[in-house]
Motif scaffolding. Structure first.
Motif, PDB file in Angstrom:
ATOM      1  N   PHE A  18       9.973  15.029  -3.608  1.00  0.00           N
ATOM      2  CA  PHE A  18      10.809  13.894  -3.986  1.00  0.00           C
ATOM      3  C   PHE A  18      11.655  13.421  -2.805  1.00  0.00           C
ATOM      4  O   PHE A  18      11.829  12.221  -2.607  1.00  0.00           O
ATOM      5  N   ALA A  19      12.170  14.355  -2.020  1.00  0.00           N
ATOM      6  CA  ALA A  19      12.955  13.992  -0.842  1.00  0.00           C
ATOM      7  C   ALA A  19      12.094  13.252   0.178  1.00  0.00           C
ATOM      8  O   ALA A  19      12.541  12.289   0.804  1.00  0.00           O
ATOM      9  N   GLU A  20      10.862  13.683   0.328  1.00  0.00           N
ATOM     10  CA  GLU A  20       9.934  13.025   1.250  1.00  0.00           C
ATOM     11  C   GLU A  20       9.640  11.598   0.792  1.00  0.00           C
ATOM     12  O   GLU A  20       9.636  10.662   1.605  1.00  0.00           O
ATOM     13  N   CYS A  21       9.418  11.402  -0.477  1.00  0.00           N
ATOM     14  CA  CYS A  21       9.177  10.061  -1.014  1.00  0.00           C
ATOM     15  C   CYS A  21      10.394   9.167  -0.778  1.00  0.00           C
ATOM     16  O   CYS A  21      10.255   8.006  -0.377  1.00  0.00           O
ATOM     17  N   GLU A  22      11.568   9.694  -1.014  1.00  0.00           N
ATOM     18  CA  GLU A  22      12.791   8.918  -0.804  1.00  0.00           C
ATOM     19  C   GLU A  22      12.963   8.551   0.673  1.00  0.00           C
ATOM     20  O   GLU A  22      13.336   7.420   0.992  1.00  0.00           O
ATOM     21  N   PHE A  26       0.835  -1.198   0.000  1.00  0.00           N
ATOM     22  CA  PHE A  26       0.000   0.000   0.000  1.00  0.00           C
ATOM     23  C   PHE A  26       0.873   1.252   0.000  1.00  0.00           C
ATOM     24  O   PHE A  26       0.673   2.163  -0.808  1.00  0.00           O
ATOM     25  N   LEU A  27       1.850   1.305   0.912  1.00  0.00           N
ATOM     26  CA  LEU A  27       2.720   2.476   0.991  1.00  0.00           C
ATOM     27  C   LEU A  27       3.525   2.668  -0.286  1.00  0.00           C
ATOM     28  O   LEU A  27       3.662   3.793  -0.772  1.00  0.00           O
ATOM     29  N   ASP A  28       4.045   1.586  -0.837  1.00  0.00           N
ATOM     30  CA  ASP A  28       4.819   1.694  -2.072  1.00  0.00           C
ATOM     31  C   ASP A  28       3.972   2.287  -3.196  1.00  0.00           C
ATOM     32  O   ASP A  28       4.431   3.167  -3.930  1.00  0.00           O
ATOM     33  N   ALA A  29       2.741   1.834  -3.312  1.00  0.00           N
ATOM     34  CA  ALA A  29       1.847   2.362  -4.359  1.00  0.00           C
ATOM     35  C   ALA A  29       1.542   3.838  -4.133  1.00  0.00           C
ATOM     36  O   ALA A  29       1.530   4.632  -5.086  1.00  0.00           O
ATOM     37  N   ARG A  30       1.283   4.250  -2.894  1.00  0.00           N
ATOM     38  CA  ARG A  30       0.973   5.654  -2.616  1.00  0.00           C
ATOM     39  C   ARG A  30       2.196   6.533  -2.856  1.00  0.00           C
ATOM     40  O   ARG A  30       2.087   7.636  -3.386  1.00  0.00           O
ATOM     41  N   ILE A  31       3.373   6.074  -2.458  1.00  0.00           N
ATOM     42  CA  ILE A  31       4.597   6.857  -2.675  1.00  0.00           C
ATOM     43  C   ILE A  31       4.853   7.014  -4.174  1.00  0.00           C
ATOM     44  O   ILE A  31       5.213   8.108  -4.635  1.00  0.00           O
ATOM     45  N   THR A  32       4.634   5.965  -4.926  1.00  0.00           N
ATOM     46  CA  THR A  32       4.787   6.043  -6.383  1.00  0.00           C
ATOM     47  C   THR A  32       3.808   7.061  -6.968  1.00  0.00           C
ATOM     48  O   THR A  32       4.173   7.861  -7.838  1.00  0.00           O
ATOM     49  N   GLU A  33       2.573   7.059  -6.478  1.00  0.00           N
ATOM     50  CA  GLU A  33       1.594   8.065  -6.917  1.00  0.00           C
ATOM     51  C   GLU A  33       2.060   9.473  -6.559  1.00  0.00           C
ATOM     52  O   GLU A  33       1.933  10.400  -7.374  1.00  0.00           O
ATOM     53  N   ASP A  34       2.607   9.644  -5.345  1.00  0.00           N
ATOM     54  CA  ASP A  34       3.114  10.962  -4.929  1.00  0.00           C
ATOM     55  C   ASP A  34       4.242  11.423  -5.842  1.00  0.00           C
ATOM     56  O   ASP A  34       4.291  12.589  -6.247  1.00  0.00           O
ATOM     57  N   GLU A  35       5.155  10.510  -6.172  1.00  0.00           N
ATOM     58  CA  GLU A  35       6.267  10.859  -7.053  1.00  0.00           C
ATOM     59  C   GLU A  35       5.766  11.239  -8.446  1.00  0.00           C
ATOM     60  O   GLU A  35       6.255  12.208  -9.037  1.00  0.00           O
ATOM     61  N   THR A  36       4.807  10.496  -8.944  1.00  0.00           N
ATOM     62  CA  THR A  36       4.243  10.784 -10.269  1.00  0.00           C
ATOM     63  C   THR A  36       3.590  12.163 -10.285  1.00  0.00           C
ATOM     64  O   THR A  36       3.793  12.948 -11.220  1.00  0.00           O
ATOM     65  N   GLU A  37       2.823  12.468  -9.240  1.00  0.00           N
ATOM     66  CA  GLU A  37       2.170  13.777  -9.150  1.00  0.00           C
ATOM     67  C   GLU A  37       3.200  14.897  -9.002  1.00  0.00           C
ATOM     68  O   GLU A  37       3.080  15.958  -9.628  1.00  0.00           O
ATOM     69  N   ALA A  38       4.226  14.672  -8.198  1.00  0.00           N
ATOM     70  CA  ALA A  38       5.269  15.691  -8.025  1.00  0.00           C
ATOM     71  C   ALA A  38       5.994  15.939  -9.349  1.00  0.00           C
ATOM     72  O   ALA A  38       6.285  17.082  -9.700  1.00  0.00           O
ATOM     73  N   ARG A  39       6.256  14.871 -10.084  1.00  0.00           N
ATOM     74  CA  ARG A  39       6.917  15.002 -11.383  1.00  0.00           C
ATOM     75  C   ARG A  39       6.042  15.785 -12.355  1.00  0.00           C
ATOM     76  O   ARG A  39       6.509  16.654 -13.085  1.00  0.00           O
TER      77      ARG A  39
END
Length: 90
Positions: free
Chosen positions: A38-42, A7-20
């Motif tokens: 991006f730093a928060e996702c990492e 779940f977390l991996d999918a949400r972080i990936t969504e966050d990165e996609t939106e940030a990009r």
């Protein structure tokens, strides 16, 4: 435990996609302010990776249930997502 990690991996990936996406819209001048996303996702990915590397059979590792609470805390920011499970609420 893999449910919350997936779940977390999918949400972080969504966050990165939106940030990009937002970064591309802003252009380079205003982009530096949004690099925090991006730093928060990492940072979240590092916490999850650390949790997955722990040898829970090794005495000083700690209590897996206690450590899992850190993942629940990370997931709480996504509590409005339809895949969020109420029993993850810390």
């Amino acid at each position: 435990m893999s449910d919350i990690i997936d779940f977390l991996d999918a949400r972080i990936t969504e966050d990165e996609t939106e940030a990009r996406r937002q970064l591309e819209q802003l252009g380079t001048a205003a982009a530096t302010a949004d690099l925090r996303a991006f730093a928060e996702c990492e940072a979240k990915r590092k916490i999850i990776a650390h949790h997955e590397r722990i040898d829970w059979d090794y005495e000083p590792a700690g209590d897996p249930d206690y450590m899992e609470k850190f993942l629940f805390i990370l997931a709480e920011v996504y509590s409005t997502h339809p895949d969020y499970k109420e029993d993850w609420r810390p």
